[in-house]
Design an enzyme around this catalytic site. Structure first.
Site, mmCIF file in Angstrom:
data_model
loop_
_atom_site.group_PDB
_atom_site.id
_atom_site.type_symbol
_atom_site.label_atom_id
_atom_site.label_comp_id
_atom_site.label_asym_id
_atom_site.label_seq_id
_atom_site.Cartn_x
_atom_site.Cartn_y
_atom_site.Cartn_z
ATOM 1 N N SER A 3 0.812 -1.225 0.000
ATOM 2 C CA SER A 3 0.000 0.000 0.000
ATOM 3 C C SER A 3 0.842 1.270 0.000
ATOM 4 O O SER A 3 1.914 1.330 0.614
ATOM 5 C CB SER A 3 -0.861 -0.009 1.259
ATOM 6 O OG SER A 3 -1.431 1.256 1.490
ATOM 7 N N GLU B 134 0.197 3.634 1.784
ATOM 8 C CA GLU B 134 0.281 4.058 3.192
ATOM 9 C C GLU B 134 1.685 3.816 3.746
ATOM 10 O O GLU B 134 2.059 4.395 4.764
ATOM 11 C CB GLU B 134 -0.740 3.304 4.041
ATOM 12 C CG GLU B 134 -2.150 3.829 3.945
ATOM 13 C CD GLU B 134 -2.320 5.241 4.477
ATOM 14 O OE1 GLU B 134 -2.047 5.480 5.653
ATOM 15 O OE2 GLU B 134 -2.716 6.126 3.689
ATOM 16 N N TYR C 53 -1.465 0.363 10.647
ATOM 17 C CA TYR C 53 -1.743 -0.298 9.365
ATOM 18 C C TYR C 53 -0.542 -0.133 8.424
ATOM 19 O O TYR C 53 -0.073 -1.107 7.817
ATOM 20 C CB TYR C 53 -3.005 0.310 8.725
ATOM 21 C CG TYR C 53 -3.208 -0.102 7.279
ATOM 22 C CD1 TYR C 53 -3.768 -1.341 6.970
ATOM 23 C CD2 TYR C 53 -2.828 0.732 6.223
ATOM 24 C CE1 TYR C 53 -3.947 -1.731 5.643
ATOM 25 C CE2 TYR C 53 -3.004 0.351 4.899
ATOM 26 C CZ TYR C 53 -3.569 -0.880 4.612
ATOM 27 O OH TYR C 53 -3.728 -1.266 3.307
HETATM 28 P P1 NAP Z 1 -11.336 -4.622 1.971
HETATM 29 O O1 NAP Z 1 -12.510 -4.281 1.121
HETATM 30 O O2 NAP Z 1 -11.266 -4.092 3.364
HETATM 31 O O3 NAP Z 1 -11.230 -6.230 2.025
HETATM 32 C C1 NAP Z 1 -10.400 -6.867 2.955
HETATM 33 C C2 NAP Z 1 -10.686 -8.361 2.881
HETATM 34 O O4 NAP Z 1 -9.854 -9.049 3.827
HETATM 35 C C3 NAP Z 1 -12.146 -8.753 3.236
HETATM 36 O O5 NAP Z 1 -12.551 -9.765 2.369
HETATM 37 C C4 NAP Z 1 -12.006 -9.274 4.662
HETATM 38 O O6 NAP Z 1 -13.008 -10.183 5.029
HETATM 39 C C5 NAP Z 1 -10.657 -9.982 4.542
HETATM 40 N N1 NAP Z 1 -10.056 -10.315 5.830
HETATM 41 C C6 NAP Z 1 -9.863 -9.500 6.892
HETATM 42 N N2 NAP Z 1 -9.264 -10.178 7.902
HETATM 43 C C7 NAP Z 1 -9.059 -11.438 7.450
HETATM 44 C C8 NAP Z 1 -8.496 -12.610 8.018
HETATM 45 N N3 NAP Z 1 -8.008 -12.624 9.246
HETATM 46 N N4 NAP Z 1 -8.432 -13.743 7.267
HETATM 47 C C9 NAP Z 1 -8.954 -13.760 6.019
HETATM 48 N N5 NAP Z 1 -9.530 -12.684 5.428
HETATM 49 C C10 NAP Z 1 -9.583 -11.539 6.147
HETATM 50 O O7 NAP Z 1 -9.981 -4.184 1.247
HETATM 51 P P2 NAP Z 1 -9.712 -3.824 -0.311
HETATM 52 O O8 NAP Z 1 -9.934 -2.368 -0.493
HETATM 53 O O9 NAP Z 1 -10.374 -4.801 -1.175
HETATM 54 O O10 NAP Z 1 -8.135 -4.030 -0.376
HETATM 55 C C11 NAP Z 1 -7.564 -5.285 -0.696
HETATM 56 C C12 NAP Z 1 -6.132 -5.331 -0.173
HETATM 57 O O11 NAP Z 1 -5.369 -4.293 -0.767
HETATM 58 C C13 NAP Z 1 -5.985 -5.136 1.325
HETATM 59 O O12 NAP Z 1 -4.880 -5.917 1.750
HETATM 60 C C14 NAP Z 1 -5.647 -3.661 1.470
HETATM 61 O O13 NAP Z 1 -4.940 -3.432 2.670
HETATM 62 C C15 NAP Z 1 -4.802 -3.461 0.239
HETATM 63 N N6 NAP Z 1 -4.802 -2.123 -0.337
HETATM 64 C C16 NAP Z 1 -5.970 -1.511 -0.620
HETATM 65 C C17 NAP Z 1 -5.947 -0.275 -1.238
HETATM 66 C C18 NAP Z 1 -7.217 0.433 -1.617
HETATM 67 O O14 NAP Z 1 -7.165 1.632 -1.881
HETATM 68 N N7 NAP Z 1 -8.344 -0.267 -1.696
HETATM 69 C C19 NAP Z 1 -4.705 0.317 -1.572
HETATM 70 C C20 NAP Z 1 -3.540 -0.370 -1.278
HETATM 71 C C21 NAP Z 1 -3.578 -1.603 -0.674
HETATM 72 P P3 NAP Z 1 -14.419 -9.698 5.660
HETATM 73 O O15 NAP Z 1 -15.282 -9.323 4.479
HETATM 74 O O16 NAP Z 1 -14.875 -10.908 6.389
HETATM 75 O O17 NAP Z 1 -14.117 -8.524 6.535
HETATM 76 O O1 F7E Z 2 -8.966 8.167 4.008
HETATM 77 C C1 F7E Z 2 -9.314 11.708 5.099
HETATM 78 C C2 F7E Z 2 -8.398 10.840 5.940
HETATM 79 O O2 F7E Z 2 -10.017 6.148 4.997
HETATM 80 C C3 F7E Z 2 -8.444 9.008 3.007
HETATM 81 C C4 F7E Z 2 -7.233 2.090 2.524
HETATM 82 O O3 F7E Z 2 -7.738 1.372 1.423
HETATM 83 O O4 F7E Z 2 -6.063 3.589 1.073
HETATM 84 C C5 F7E Z 2 -7.007 3.537 2.119
HETATM 85 O O5 F7E Z 2 -6.546 4.252 3.264
HETATM 86 C C6 F7E Z 2 -8.160 10.398 3.570
HETATM 87 C C7 F7E Z 2 -7.396 10.376 4.897
HETATM 88 O O6 F7E Z 2 -8.355 5.931 3.075
HETATM 89 C C8 F7E Z 2 -12.579 11.481 6.628
HETATM 90 O O7 F7E Z 2 -7.844 11.575 7.014
HETATM 91 C C9 F7E Z 2 -11.256 13.058 5.961
HETATM 92 O O8 F7E Z 2 -6.333 11.320 4.835
HETATM 93 O O9 F7E Z 2 -10.583 6.800 2.617
HETATM 94 P P1 F7E Z 2 -9.580 6.711 3.688
HETATM 95 P P2 F7E Z 2 -6.808 5.798 3.486
HETATM 96 O O10 F7E Z 2 -6.588 6.070 4.918
HETATM 97 O O11 F7E Z 2 -6.029 6.603 2.511
HETATM 98 C C10 F7E Z 2 -4.767 3.042 1.385
HETATM 99 C C11 F7E Z 2 -3.911 3.138 0.152
HETATM 100 C C12 F7E Z 2 -4.855 1.687 1.966
HETATM 101 O O12 F7E Z 2 -3.981 0.859 1.749
HETATM 102 C C13 F7E Z 2 -5.926 1.454 2.969
HETATM 103 O O13 F7E Z 2 -6.173 0.061 3.145
HETATM 104 O O14 F7E Z 2 -9.401 11.023 3.868
HETATM 105 N N1 F7E Z 2 -10.640 11.870 5.686
HETATM 106 N N2 F7E Z 2 -12.432 12.840 6.536
HETATM 107 C C14 F7E Z 2 -11.448 10.863 6.071
HETATM 108 N N3 F7E Z 2 -11.314 9.526 6.000
HETATM 109 C C15 F7E Z 2 -12.312 8.759 6.456
HETATM 110 N N4 F7E Z 2 -12.208 7.414 6.361
HETATM 111 N N5 F7E Z 2 -13.447 9.317 7.011
HETATM 112 C C16 F7E Z 2 -13.617 10.663 7.119
HETATM 113 O O15 F7E Z 2 -14.643 11.154 7.626
#
Ligand code: NAP
Ligand code: F7E
Length: 319
Positions: free
Chosen positions: A123, A125, A147
């Site tokens: 990520s 992050e 995270y």
């Molecule tokens: P998501 O919607 O939160 O999905 C996470 C998945 O992981 C869900 O299916 C969840 O199951 C499962 N999970 C959680 N704990 C587990 C465990 N102990 N054993 C098995 N499965 C488990 O995340 P996403 O947005 O699809 O992201 C997919 C991956 O990419 C994640 O690793 C995330 O950290 C990473 N990532 C995401 C982004 C982004 O912007 N979306 C960017 C960079 C990296 P439940 O449905 O049961 O909760």
């Molecule tokens: O926040 C700001 C907050 O929670 C984005 C995950 O998929 O992407 C995701 O993480 C920004 C942050 O995503 C609210 O402070 C303002 O700066 O949508 P987010 P994230 O933290 O960037 C990365 C790449 C991952 O890997 C993660 O798994 O938005 N923000 N106001 C807020 N965020 C939330 N959630 N809620 C608010 O009310």
């Protein structure tokens, strides 16, 4: 027919990746953790075309059994505790799933068949308090949340198994990617859902934290294509995937509300509760390596992404 195992099948990316692999004629095995209620909302439309099996990144034995039974050629490790604010409330669980879970899967692969190709969902992050702008594969990490710290571990253990055991272990460093299937607590979906609710008279306001935070937001459907491409290369590697553009939460609000003929200033309320103990202020990718090596380009623009999400929530709430 190649077989792929996807952990995190019930999540946003799991659902899009499964669709993509089905189109490419894979046998798709999706790993879901056991829960008292079935949680297949995102995969309902394909659940008869894939095999959903129980497994948990916290349970080594379950991962070993899965690999032995289904004999995949590719494993996509998408499962994680992925919500950044929760990682401060549950830091040890986040570390166990998001960091150590990667080691458990790599160990299972090493024991069962080290030739399996492995994708780790790393990520942006990890860049956190950025040390360079834009961020590429060589930018040092400075994570700002439990995270982010867990993902840095997941990234480096992937690299380590590649170097120690000659395994095909690849790390995709993906910047934020969103869609109508994004979890409701993430800021983009929180905004699109609130815009739809306000437009339809169901909600009165939207409470948000830091409006100035900037993210490189793309469409999840484009990003799963990059995951697949990474595992089709001759060698495992690390790749940054993003759009190369950054936008603020405020800009996201402006476009989302104006798409519904509303002014965000009339509805958005700042709420300290949504501020984070340590913030990631600015993320912007340099995806030039992926462009050159994978021939990958995002298809959906930022504005399209915002409007797709708002339209989808409007349609859903009307139903
Ligand atoms: P998501 O919607 O939160 O999905 C996470 C998945 O992981 C869900 O299916 C969840 O199951 C499962 N999970 C959680 N704990 C587990 C465990 N102990 N054993 C098995 N499965 C488990 O995340 P996403 O947005 O699809 O992201 C997919 C991956 O990419 C994640 O690793 C995330 O950290 C990473 N990532 C995401 C982004 C982004 O912007 N979306 C960017 C960079 C990296 P439940 O449905 O049961 O909760
Ligand atoms: O926040 C700001 C907050 O929670 C984005 C995950 O998929 O992407 C995701 O993480 C920004 C942050 O995503 C609210 O402070 C303002 O700066 O949508 P987010 P994230 O933290 O960037 C990365 C790449 C991952 O890997 C993660 O798994 O938005 N923000 N106001 C807020 N965020 C939330 N959630 N809620 C608010 O009310």
């Amino acid at each position: 027919m190649p077989t792929a195992i996807i952990t995190g099948i019930t999540g946003q990316d799991g659902s899009y990746l499964a669709e993509l692999l089905l189109k490419k004629e894979y046998r798709v095995i999706g790993v879901a953790r056991r829960s008292s209620t079935v949680n297949y909302e995102r995969i309902e439309h394909i659940v008869d075309d894939i095999t959903v099996v129980q497994g948990d990144l916290q349970d080594q034995g379950s991962l070993l059994s899965l690999l032995e039974e289904y004999k995949p050629s590719e494993v996509y490790n998408l499962a994680a505790q992925s919500f950044v604010p929760t990682s401060w409330n549950q830091p040890a669980l986040t570390g166990d799933v998001t960091a150590l879970g990667v080691t458990r899967m790599l160990e299972a692969i090493r024991f069962v068949n080290p030739k399996i190709r492995f994708y780790q969902a790393s990520s942006s992050e990890m860049f956190g308090k950025v040390l360079e702008v834009p961020q590429n594969e060589d930018t040092p990490f400075y994570p700002r949340s439990p995270y982010g710290v867990a993902k840095v571990y997941g990234h480096w253990i992937t690299v380590n198994y590649r170097e120690s055991f000659d395994m095909f272990a690849t790390s995709g460093i993906l910047f934020n990617h969103e869609s109508p299937r994004r979890g409701m607590e993430f800021v983009t979906r929180k905004i699109s859902n609130a815009v739809a609710g306000i437009k339809l008279g169901k909600t009165k306001e939207l409470r948000l934290g830091n409006l100035e935070a900037q993210r490189d937001w793309g469409f999840a459907g484009d990003y799963v294509e990059a995951m697949w491409l990474m595992l089709q290369q001759d060698h495992p590697d690390n790749y940054v995937i993003g759009t190369g553009e950054t936008h603020s939460v405020r800009e996201f609000c402006e476009i989302a509300f104006s798409h519904a003929d509303l002014d965000y200033k009339d509805f958005v309320v700042m709420d300290e509760k949504f501020y984070r103990p340590a913030e990631v202020d600015l993320l912007i990718s340099d995806p030039s390596k992926a462009r050159a090596a994978l021939k990958w380009e995002p298809a959906v623009s930022f504005k399209e992404l915002v409007t797709i999400m708002v339209d989808s929530d409007l349609a859903r709430l009307k139903r």
